[in-house]
Design a protein around this motif. Sequence first.
Motif, short mmCIF file in Angstrom:
data_model
loop_
_atom_site.label_atom_id
_atom_site.label_comp_id
_atom_site.label_asym_id
_atom_site.label_seq_id
_atom_site.Cartn_x
_atom_site.Cartn_y
_atom_site.Cartn_z
N ARG A 1 20.32 48.09 107.55
CA ARG A 1 19.57 48.76 108.62
C ARG A 1 19.90 50.25 108.63
O ARG A 1 21.07 50.63 108.52
CB ARG A 1 19.90 48.13 109.97
CG ARG A 1 19.19 46.81 110.20
CD ARG A 1 19.35 46.31 111.62
NE ARG A 1 20.74 45.95 111.91
CZ ARG A 1 21.13 45.43 113.07
NH1 ARG A 1 20.26 45.23 114.04
NH2 ARG A 1 22.39 45.11 113.25
N GLY A 2 18.88 51.04 108.77
CA GLY A 2 19.05 52.50 108.70
C GLY A 2 18.67 53.06 107.34
O GLY A 2 18.34 54.24 107.23
N ASP A 3 18.70 52.22 106.32
CA ASP A 3 18.23 52.61 104.99
C ASP A 3 16.79 52.13 104.88
O ASP A 3 16.52 50.99 104.50
CB ASP A 3 19.12 51.96 103.91
CG ASP A 3 18.63 52.24 102.49
OD1 ASP A 3 17.59 52.91 102.32
OD2 ASP A 3 19.28 51.77 101.54
N ARG A 4 15.83 52.97 105.23
CA ARG A 4 14.45 52.53 105.39
C ARG A 4 13.90 51.86 104.13
O ARG A 4 13.30 50.79 104.21
CB ARG A 4 13.55 53.73 105.76
CG ARG A 4 12.10 53.35 106.05
CD ARG A 4 11.32 54.56 106.52
NE ARG A 4 11.24 55.57 105.47
CZ ARG A 4 10.32 55.55 104.49
NH1 ARG A 4 9.44 54.56 104.42
NH2 ARG A 4 10.30 56.51 103.58
N ILE A 5 14.12 52.46 102.98
CA ILE A 5 13.57 51.91 101.73
C ILE A 5 14.27 50.60 101.37
O ILE A 5 13.63 49.59 101.07
CB ILE A 5 13.69 52.93 100.59
CG1 ILE A 5 12.84 54.17 100.91
CG2 ILE A 5 13.27 52.32 99.27
CD1 ILE A 5 12.96 55.29 99.88
N GLY A 6 15.59 50.61 101.41
CA GLY A 6 16.34 49.41 101.05
C GLY A 6 16.08 48.27 102.02
O GLY A 6 15.91 47.11 101.60
N TYR A 7 16.02 48.58 103.31
CA TYR A 7 15.77 47.57 104.34
C TYR A 7 14.40 46.93 104.14
O TYR A 7 14.27 45.70 104.15
CB TYR A 7 15.87 48.23 105.71
CG TYR A 7 15.63 47.31 106.88
CD1 TYR A 7 16.65 46.46 107.33
CD2 TYR A 7 14.42 47.30 107.55
CE1 TYR A 7 16.44 45.63 108.42
CE2 TYR A 7 14.21 46.47 108.63
CZ TYR A 7 15.22 45.63 109.07
OH TYR A 7 15.01 44.81 110.14
N SER A 8 13.40 47.74 103.93
CA SER A 8 12.04 47.23 103.75
C SER A 8 11.94 46.39 102.48
O SER A 8 11.28 45.34 102.46
CB SER A 8 11.04 48.39 103.69
OG SER A 8 9.72 47.91 103.52
N ALA A 9 12.61 46.81 101.41
CA ALA A 9 12.55 46.08 100.14
C ALA A 9 13.19 44.70 100.27
O ALA A 9 12.67 43.71 99.75
CB ALA A 9 13.24 46.88 99.04
N VAL A 10 14.31 44.63 100.99
CA VAL A 10 14.96 43.34 101.16
C VAL A 10 14.10 42.41 102.02
O VAL A 10 14.01 41.20 101.75
CB VAL A 10 16.36 43.52 101.78
CG1 VAL A 10 16.94 42.18 102.21
CG2 VAL A 10 17.30 44.17 100.78
N LEU A 11 13.47 42.95 103.05
CA LEU A 11 12.59 42.11 103.86
C LEU A 11 11.37 41.65 103.05
O LEU A 11 10.86 40.54 103.27
CB LEU A 11 12.15 42.85 105.12
CG LEU A 11 13.22 43.07 106.19
CD1 LEU A 11 12.59 43.62 107.47
CD2 LEU A 11 13.96 41.79 106.50
N ASP A 12 10.89 42.49 102.14
CA ASP A 12 9.81 42.05 101.25
C ASP A 12 10.26 40.85 100.42
O ASP A 12 9.51 39.87 100.27
CB ASP A 12 9.39 43.19 100.32
CG ASP A 12 8.63 44.29 101.03
OD1 ASP A 12 8.16 44.05 102.16
OD2 ASP A 12 8.50 45.40 100.45
N ASP A 13 11.47 40.92 99.89
CA ASP A 13 12.01 39.80 99.11
C ASP A 13 12.20 38.57 100.00
O ASP A 13 11.94 37.43 99.58
CB ASP A 13 13.34 40.18 98.47
CG ASP A 13 13.17 41.15 97.31
OD1 ASP A 13 12.03 41.32 96.83
OD2 ASP A 13 14.17 41.76 96.89
N MET A 14 12.66 38.78 101.21
CA MET A 14 12.85 37.68 102.15
C MET A 14 11.54 36.98 102.43
O MET A 14 11.44 35.74 102.41
CB MET A 14 13.47 38.20 103.45
CG MET A 14 13.71 37.11 104.49
SD MET A 14 14.26 37.78 106.09
CE MET A 14 12.71 38.45 106.72
N ASP A 15 10.51 37.76 102.70
CA ASP A 15 9.20 37.17 103.00
C ASP A 15 8.63 36.44 101.77
O ASP A 15 8.00 35.39 101.90
CB ASP A 15 8.22 38.25 103.46
CG ASP A 15 8.56 38.80 104.83
OD1 ASP A 15 9.42 38.19 105.52
OD2 ASP A 15 7.99 39.84 105.23
N SER A 16 8.87 36.99 100.59
CA SER A 16 8.42 36.34 99.36
C SER A 16 9.11 34.99 99.17
O SER A 16 8.46 33.98 98.87
CB SER A 16 8.67 37.24 98.16
OG SER A 16 8.31 36.59 96.95
N ASP A 17 10.43 34.95 99.36
CA ASP A 17 11.16 33.69 99.26
C ASP A 17 10.67 32.71 100.31
O ASP A 17 10.53 31.50 100.04
CB ASP A 17 12.67 33.93 99.45
CG ASP A 17 13.31 34.64 98.26
OD1 ASP A 17 12.73 34.57 97.15
OD2 ASP A 17 14.37 35.27 98.44
#
Length: 292
Positions: free
Chosen positions: A181-197
């Motif tokens: 959290r606070g790392d906008r790009i990294g945070y969004s990318a991990v949530l993208d992976d989470m949603d994909s899984d």
Amino acid sequence: MDSILFSRRRAERFAQLLDEANGGRRHHVRSRVDGQLAPLVAVGQRLSVDPPAVEVDPDFRTGLRAMLLATAVREGLGTAPVAGEPAAARPAGTTRTSLLPAVTARRARARGAILIGIAAGAIAVSGISAASENAVPGDALYGMKRSTERAQLALASSDISRGQLFLDFARTRLGEAAELRGDRIGYSAVLDDMDSDTRQGVRLLTAAAVQRAEPASLDTVNTFVAGQRRAVANLLDGTTRADRERTRRSLALLDSIRERSDKLRTAIACGLPAPTTSDTLGPTPSACPGTR
């Protein structure tokens, strides 16, 4: 050790029996080694249902992680190849691989999965897996963490097992997001992976529920959604506006999944035929007669 234990036919039959024991399609065949393999199948099933808890000494974990990170940096592990670097020459005769019959290709994939499993086992024994389990994107060991997950998927015995694994991985991605959290790009990318899984796991489990005309897999989906939604909602606290907007998209996905699960459960209860259409969440059911 008797080399017959590792014969191809014996290994293939063991995979069939383990798949059937975990709810996979029955093959309706018998083999003379079934009796010998039955105890191994029972052990495999117990391990898949109730994996043994492994406690790793915190000092060992910290020291091993530091050592591996230093080695990874020194050796350049996980770095992308330099642009324009020539690819390794292809060994002579590789074009013959493309001419192999389909059955040989399947066997090659099966052998590849076995090799992945052996590698994953070696990783777990050596402690690398334990050291990488807390890695987040950007860490040198994060690639090892994801490779271990792919090995688990390759060795899963059924679509239901794979679906459950994907949901477990989505929970793991959620923990990583909390660290970013606070790392906008990294945070969004991990949530993208989470949603994909999440989508892949839900698609496998809803399809299994429809194929079997029973809602047990939907119970797994609903339990996941209930716990995951609470945890995702906690990410809204103390974050930036951009992070909150991205988090709400993941919450909306979970709400859509719960809605789909409820509709499929109703369709199964009223005896509707299996849906012929599907989307990223799996089968799309029709409404039962007399309902809107």
